[in-house]
Design a protein around this motif. Sequence first.
Motif, short mmCIF file in Angstrom:
data_model
loop_
_atom_site.label_atom_id
_atom_site.label_comp_id
_atom_site.label_asym_id
_atom_site.label_seq_id
_atom_site.Cartn_x
_atom_site.Cartn_y
_atom_site.Cartn_z
N ILE A 127 0.64 -1.29 -0.08
CA ILE A 127 0.04 -0.19 -0.03
C ILE A 127 0.74 1.55 -0.31
N ILE A 128 1.67 1.16 1.29
CA ILE A 128 3.25 2.38 1.12
C ILE A 128 3.05 2.35 -0.31
N ALA A 129 4.17 0.99 -1.09
CA ALA A 129 5.21 1.49 -2.17
C ALA A 129 4.15 2.03 -3.21
N LEU A 130 2.22 2.21 -3.77
CA LEU A 130 1.56 2.32 -4.07
C LEU A 130 0.88 3.70 -4.40
N VAL A 131 1.04 4.07 -2.58
CA VAL A 131 0.84 5.87 -2.14
C VAL A 131 2.40 6.51 -3.24
N GLU A 132 3.56 5.92 -2.99
CA GLU A 132 4.16 6.68 -3.54
C GLU A 132 4.08 6.77 -4.91
N GLU A 133 3.79 5.88 -5.41
CA GLU A 133 4.35 5.55 -7.04
C GLU A 133 2.78 6.66 -7.45
N ALA A 134 2.36 6.73 -6.58
CA ALA A 134 0.43 7.49 -6.55
C ALA A 134 1.14 9.28 -6.99
N GLY A 135 2.24 9.15 -6.18
CA GLY A 135 2.78 9.81 -5.80
C GLY A 135 3.85 11.41 -6.70
N ALA A 136 4.14 9.58 -7.20
CA ALA A 136 5.41 10.22 -8.37
C ALA A 136 5.04 10.01 -9.82
N SER A 137 4.09 10.05 -9.37
CA SER A 137 3.28 9.18 -11.82
C SER A 137 2.91 11.26 -12.19
N LYS A 138 2.92 10.95 -13.38
CA LYS A 138 2.56 12.22 -13.52
C LYS A 138 1.00 12.61 -14.90
N ALA A 139 0.27 13.35 -14.53
CA ALA A 139 -0.47 13.00 -16.28
C ALA A 139 -0.12 14.21 -16.52
N LYS A 178 3.28 15.99 -17.81
CA LYS A 178 4.42 16.24 -18.51
C LYS A 178 4.41 17.57 -19.47
N LEU A 179 3.25 17.84 -20.04
CA LEU A 179 3.68 19.03 -20.56
C LEU A 179 4.46 20.16 -20.53
N ALA A 180 3.52 20.70 -18.85
CA ALA A 180 4.34 21.05 -18.23
C ALA A 180 5.75 21.11 -18.37
N ASP A 181 6.49 20.07 -18.02
CA ASP A 181 7.98 20.17 -17.95
C ASP A 181 8.28 19.97 -19.24
N LYS A 182 7.84 19.47 -19.95
CA LYS A 182 8.51 19.93 -21.36
C LYS A 182 8.79 21.79 -21.44
N VAL A 183 7.04 22.70 -21.53
CA VAL A 183 7.85 23.74 -21.31
C VAL A 183 8.20 23.82 -20.59
N SER A 184 8.33 23.87 -19.92
CA SER A 184 9.33 24.65 -18.66
C SER A 184 10.93 24.39 -18.74
N GLY A 185 11.07 23.22 -19.68
CA GLY A 185 12.57 23.48 -19.85
C GLY A 185 13.12 23.93 -20.92
N VAL A 186 12.10 24.37 -21.81
CA VAL A 186 12.60 25.86 -22.75
C VAL A 186 11.79 26.79 -22.62
N PHE A 187 11.15 27.20 -21.18
CA PHE A 187 10.61 28.85 -21.14
C PHE A 187 11.50 29.64 -20.85
N VAL A 188 12.55 29.25 -19.45
CA VAL A 188 13.80 29.61 -19.31
C VAL A 188 14.28 30.33 -20.02
N PRO A 189 14.98 29.13 -20.68
CA PRO A 189 15.89 29.91 -22.21
C PRO A 189 15.24 30.83 -22.81
N VAL A 190 14.07 30.94 -23.12
CA VAL A 190 13.70 31.76 -24.15
C VAL A 190 12.92 32.67 -23.29
N VAL A 191 12.67 33.05 -21.76
CA VAL A 191 11.81 33.98 -21.41
C VAL A 191 14.43 35.11 -21.76
#
Length: 369
Positions: A334-346, A350-363
Amino acid sequence: MKQKFDVTGMTCSACSAHVEKSVSKLEGVQCVNVNLLQNSMVVEYDDNALGTTDIIHAVESGGYGASVQGETKTQETPKNVAAEEMHHMKRRLIASFCFLIPLFYISMGHMMGAPLPAILLGDENVMIFALTQLFLTIPVLIINKKYFVVGFKALWNKAPNMDSLIALGSAASVIYSVFAIYSMAYAMGHGDLMTAHHYGMELYFESAAMILTLITVGKYMETRSKGKTSEAISKLMDLAPKTATVLRGGVEQEIPVEDVVTGDTIIVKPGQRIPVDGKIIEGFSAVDESAITGESIPVEKQVGDTVIGATVNKSGYFRMTATRVGKDTTLSQIIALVEEAGASKAPIAKLADKVSGVFVPVVITIAIL
């Protein structure tokens, strides 16, 4: 092979995106999932192609730290790092506001018709007006120096993140304001009060302090979220007992629950928590399984019935054989599932992470242009 790592130095989505990108480039890596809230990373890779040392080196080359996360044992309650970080962040926030409020009042108050001391008014006192703002800004810079250390380090490693933007923005405000003070002093030395007054209105100390303080507000709220996640997992871990009474060689022994092995005969007395999953071989009882199943009424158990670790023996005395121990118990899963749920991304995360990867250099590029 799947391995979990602790990652240090991440402060924003751009950081996690850069770590994920650095590790993904390694040959043999199949999947990388970086969790900013938990400061962790799960990597699936071919252990014949690379090892944990290679992964750690890839993270460190990007300016962050990493270490292999040990197996979480159910009976261990982890140190709540997020709670300590939140306490430290709260002190930083309060201290920053203590200097920001008078700084903001002095620099912007007269524009809103608020009264100021006579010593801060008039062209002849413009230098006092400027130096007062400078001396109120310096403590805020010192209190929040972490943004400059992390931000410029990330910039140096060609992996700019949100801290880099904060550091550049606040540093630019302070540097230009210091330049304005020198220009003001030069103008006053040559009797040019009009130029001195002009530069007196070109001070941006409150902007630098405001940037740092407001970002700290956001960081404090983020740390609270981390604390709640850690607290939920800690409460689950606290359900399991720390010791177990086993029968070895005809003698009862109380041993740490992590030393229990499959096949051990365990004695459970009334009122005790069942240490691991197992099957009753002698006796009977009523077991409170509400912590695991949510069932509020105790369940009667007799010889041949299975029992779940971390549940409570309400009445009888019984002996059981351990069938699942350590990370194989129901609670550990159960603990492993809770940790896995916290680590998973919608997908949107994931799209936000991709945007943030180029956002700072662009700014930064747009700002330079």
